[in-house]
Design an enzyme around this catalytic site. Structure first.
Site, PDB file in Angstrom:
ATOM      1  N   ARG A   1      23.006 -15.404  -0.542  1.00  0.00           N
ATOM      2  CA  ARG A   1      22.361 -15.785  -1.806  1.00  0.00           C
ATOM      3  C   ARG A   1      22.875 -17.133  -2.332  1.00  0.00           C
ATOM      4  O   ARG A   1      22.128 -17.882  -2.956  1.00  0.00           O
ATOM      5  CB  ARG A   1      22.593 -14.665  -2.838  1.00  0.00           C
ATOM      6  CG  ARG A   1      21.895 -14.887  -4.177  1.00  0.00           C
ATOM      7  CD  ARG A   1      22.000 -13.634  -5.038  1.00  0.00           C
ATOM      8  NE  ARG A   1      21.767 -13.901  -6.444  1.00  0.00           N
ATOM      9  CZ  ARG A   1      20.581 -13.767  -7.061  1.00  0.00           C
ATOM     10  NH1 ARG A   1      19.547 -13.359  -6.404  1.00  0.00           N
ATOM     11  NH2 ARG A   1      20.465 -14.037  -8.340  1.00  0.00           N
TER      12      ARG A   1
ATOM     13  N   ILE B   1      15.612 -17.787 -10.067  1.00  0.00           N
ATOM     14  CA  ILE B   1      15.829 -16.863  -8.947  1.00  0.00           C
ATOM     15  C   ILE B   1      16.146 -15.521  -9.625  1.00  0.00           C
ATOM     16  O   ILE B   1      16.954 -15.463 -10.546  1.00  0.00           O
ATOM     17  CB  ILE B   1      16.964 -17.340  -8.007  1.00  0.00           C
ATOM     18  CG1 ILE B   1      17.324 -16.274  -6.959  1.00  0.00           C
ATOM     19  CG2 ILE B   1      18.218 -17.748  -8.738  1.00  0.00           C
ATOM     20  CD1 ILE B   1      18.333 -16.769  -5.891  1.00  0.00           C
ATOM     21  N   SER B   2      15.469 -14.454  -9.194  1.00  0.00           N
ATOM     22  CA  SER B   2      15.610 -13.168  -9.881  1.00  0.00           C
ATOM     23  C   SER B   2      17.012 -12.584  -9.735  1.00  0.00           C
ATOM     24  O   SER B   2      17.746 -12.901  -8.786  1.00  0.00           O
ATOM     25  CB  SER B   2      14.607 -12.163  -9.306  1.00  0.00           C
ATOM     26  OG  SER B   2      13.309 -12.702  -9.294  1.00  0.00           O
ATOM     27  N   GLN B   3      17.325 -11.678 -10.663  1.00  0.00           N
ATOM     28  CA  GLN B   3      18.587 -10.920 -10.629  1.00  0.00           C
ATOM     29  C   GLN B   3      18.645 -10.112  -9.319  1.00  0.00           C
ATOM     30  O   GLN B   3      17.632  -9.537  -8.912  1.00  0.00           O
ATOM     31  CB  GLN B   3      18.541  -9.978 -11.843  1.00  0.00           C
ATOM     32  CG  GLN B   3      19.737  -9.111 -12.049  1.00  0.00           C
ATOM     33  CD  GLN B   3      19.464  -8.077 -13.155  1.00  0.00           C
ATOM     34  OE1 GLN B   3      18.360  -7.999 -13.703  1.00  0.00           O
ATOM     35  NE2 GLN B   3      20.473  -7.287 -13.448  1.00  0.00           N
TER      36      GLN B   3
END
Ligand code: SAH
Length: 245
Positions: free
Chosen positions: A66, A92-94
């Protein structure tokens, strides 16, 4: 100063080059170890702890780096329990939301998946670890092109990126076994419903008057059944003029 004019036929070059090489390799190995540890913690404390059990999803979250998908200034927050800003005012999503949506799609190895909203490319990489191929559409060329480069660098050969408006889906490659939308429209786009295969699943955030919910749809005998599964907050789905759908 002499030291700045080292040439490859100079003995000092051959004395120092291996040291510099070893130092650089040592630092990057240390970095990798640090990030591997943080990634394992992310999976345990943020994803498993909140009830995600699908083995393929957990393995993919453990594998995809990530920290390569975030902006350099956020690299030390890459494994924190939150979304992070990326370019073009997007996010960017959790990690937990990425895992939750992936698990909800109930993917098989042979599945062909459509994603709307490539963004950083992180969600697409997670999907690419699990299924056969990922078709992903991003409206901002800067984000789409950056993701294309990163996928090549990380060796993903089963992710196909299109730059354009994902509202219309990608009819040339339809039907899709699964569809994941990571930007929120106010209504589920009809073209996406049509491009879902029989038995397929779609997960999409829908923006209603009182807030957004993730909606999970399943196509059975041509009919779509849908249920709300989680309150969420995604960036809006926009058209090429920037107007919200
Ligand atoms: N899946 C991404 C999340 C990115 S945020 C990740 O893992 O990083 C959602 C993305 O949807 C943004 O990059 C935004 O630019 C994009 N987007 C918004 N409207 C869109 C549209 N109509 N078609 C394609 N992408 C769109």
């Amino acid at each position: 100063m002499k030291w700045f004019t080292l040439k490859i036929f100079d003995l000092r070059f051959w004395l120092f080059a291996p040291l510099v090489f070893a130092f650089v390799m040592g630092c990057s190995a240390q970095d990798n170890e640090k990030f591997n540890g943080r990634r394992a913690q992310m999976v345990e404390r943020q994803i498993k702890a909140r009830g995600v059990t699908d083995k393929a999803t957990l393995e993919a979250c453990l594998k995809v780096p990530r920290h390569r998908f975030v902006l350099p200034q956020y690299i030390n927050s890459a494994y924190s329990d939150s979304p992070l800003p990326i370019e073009e005012g997007q996010t960017i999503s959790q990690p937990y939301i990425v895992a939750f949506m992936t698990e909800a799609l109930n993917l098989k190895r042979t599945d062909k998946v459509l994603e709307i909203g490539t963004g950083s490319g992180y969600q697409a990489a997670i999907l690419a670890e699990i299924c056969d191929s990922v078709f992903t559409i991003e409206i901002f060329p800067k984000l789409g092109n950056k993701a294309i480069e990163l996928f090549a660098e990380l060796g993903y050969k089963n992710i196909f990126v299109k730059i354009g408006d994902g509202y219309q889906g990608w009819p040339e490659h339809a039907p899709f076994d699964a569809i994941i939308v990571t930007c929120a429209p106010s209504k589920i786009p009809e073209p996406l419903k049509a491009q879902l295969a029989e038995g397929g699943r779609m997960i999409i955030p829908v923006d209603e008057l009182y807030g957004q919910s993730l909606v999970l749809l399943e196509k059975r005998k041509g009919e779509l059944r849908q249920k709300k599964v989680l309150p969420v907050r995604f960036v809006p789905m926009i058209d090429e003029k920037g107007k919200e759908y």
